[in-house]
Design a protein around this motif. Sequence first.
Motif, PDB file in Angstrom:
ATOM      1  N   HIS A 110       2.782  -0.019   3.121  1.00 48.18           N
ATOM      2  CA  HIS A 110       2.809  -1.164   2.208  1.00 48.18           C
ATOM      3  C   HIS A 110       4.050  -1.094   1.328  1.00 48.18           C
ATOM      4  O   HIS A 110       4.476  -0.009   0.945  1.00 48.18           O
TER       5      HIS A 110
ATOM      6  N   THR B 281       5.739  -1.551  -2.312  1.00 45.12           N
ATOM      7  CA  THR B 281       5.264  -1.483  -3.685  1.00 45.12           C
ATOM      8  C   THR B 281       6.024  -2.514  -4.525  1.00 45.12           C
ATOM      9  O   THR B 281       7.081  -3.010  -4.109  1.00 45.12           O
ATOM     10  N   ASP B 282       5.511  -2.807  -5.695  1.00 47.55           N
ATOM     11  CA  ASP B 282       6.147  -3.796  -6.570  1.00 47.55           C
ATOM     12  C   ASP B 282       7.541  -3.373  -7.029  1.00 47.55           C
ATOM     13  O   ASP B 282       8.366  -4.213  -7.364  1.00 47.55           O
TER      14      ASP B 282
ATOM     15  N   ARG C  46       9.656   0.354  -3.505  1.00 48.86           N
ATOM     16  CA  ARG C  46       9.446   1.532  -2.665  1.00 48.86           C
ATOM     17  C   ARG C  46       8.400   1.197  -1.595  1.00 48.86           C
ATOM     18  O   ARG C  46       7.976   0.063  -1.469  1.00 48.86           O
TER      19      ARG C  46
ATOM     20  N   ALA D  46       4.671   2.646   0.356  1.00 43.41           N
ATOM     21  CA  ALA D  46       3.519   3.534   0.207  1.00 43.41           C
ATOM     22  C   ALA D  46       2.801   3.647   1.543  1.00 43.41           C
ATOM     23  O   ALA D  46       2.572   2.648   2.224  1.00 43.41           O
TER      24      ALA D  46
ATOM     25  N   ARG E  45      -0.754   4.732   3.124  1.00 43.73           N
ATOM     26  CA  ARG E  45      -2.129   4.825   2.626  1.00 43.73           C
ATOM     27  C   ARG E  45      -3.061   5.220   3.761  1.00 43.73           C
ATOM     28  O   ARG E  45      -3.013   4.648   4.853  1.00 43.73           O
TER      29      ARG E  45
ATOM     30  N   THR F 262      -2.705   8.085  -1.026  1.00 49.42           N
ATOM     31  CA  THR F 262      -1.505   7.255  -1.025  1.00 49.42           C
ATOM     32  C   THR F 262      -0.298   8.120  -1.346  1.00 49.42           C
ATOM     33  O   THR F 262      -0.317   8.901  -2.290  1.00 49.42           O
TER      34      THR F 262
ATOM     35  N   VAL G 146       3.618   7.478  -2.178  1.00 49.00           N
ATOM     36  CA  VAL G 146       4.661   6.505  -2.492  1.00 49.00           C
ATOM     37  C   VAL G 146       6.010   7.183  -2.282  1.00 49.00           C
ATOM     38  O   VAL G 146       6.291   8.241  -2.857  1.00 49.00           O
TER      39      VAL G 146
END
Length: 166
Positions: free
Chosen positions: A9, A11-12, A15, A17, A19, A119, A121
């Motif tokens: 995924h 990230t805001d 970066r 992540a 999971r 998770t 990151v």
Amino acid sequence: MASERGTLHATDDGRVAIRFVRLFAHPPEKVWRALTDPAQLAAWFPAIVDLSTPAGKELFFGVTERQRATYGMADDPERTPNGRMLRNEPPHLLEYEWMGEILSWELTGTADGCRLVFTNVLSDREVAGPAAAGWEAGLEVVSAQLDGVPVTWDPFVRAEELAREY
């Protein structure tokens, strides 16, 4: 050996992540030990570290014997901290920073045992595949440890096999 893929995924903050979600037929306390006990970590975690450290404290992630033998890696002789414990709330939440990455382990009790959400990151999307393969191989070892199944495979070799799939 069956595998359960991790998902990637954004990230805001730009970066990525990785999971993983796992369901274990064991209470959170037992899963917590598999994630923090040095003897159990030695079988699957890619560093030597004391995860009993309280939140806010620095951590040193050392090189394992396997990493020394296989990759020629060496520890920092000064043991300069290369991480920090962010949250340590046994047996439900463990979160720490390691060389710029954030690793978060969330355990929730269920009627049948425990749900783990892990998770990782990462700042570098290019390492997401190999990192996911390594974590998946490690989680296979954790699952075997929890179930009392002997680990008859090499987690490093298993990670290399999985890397091709990621």
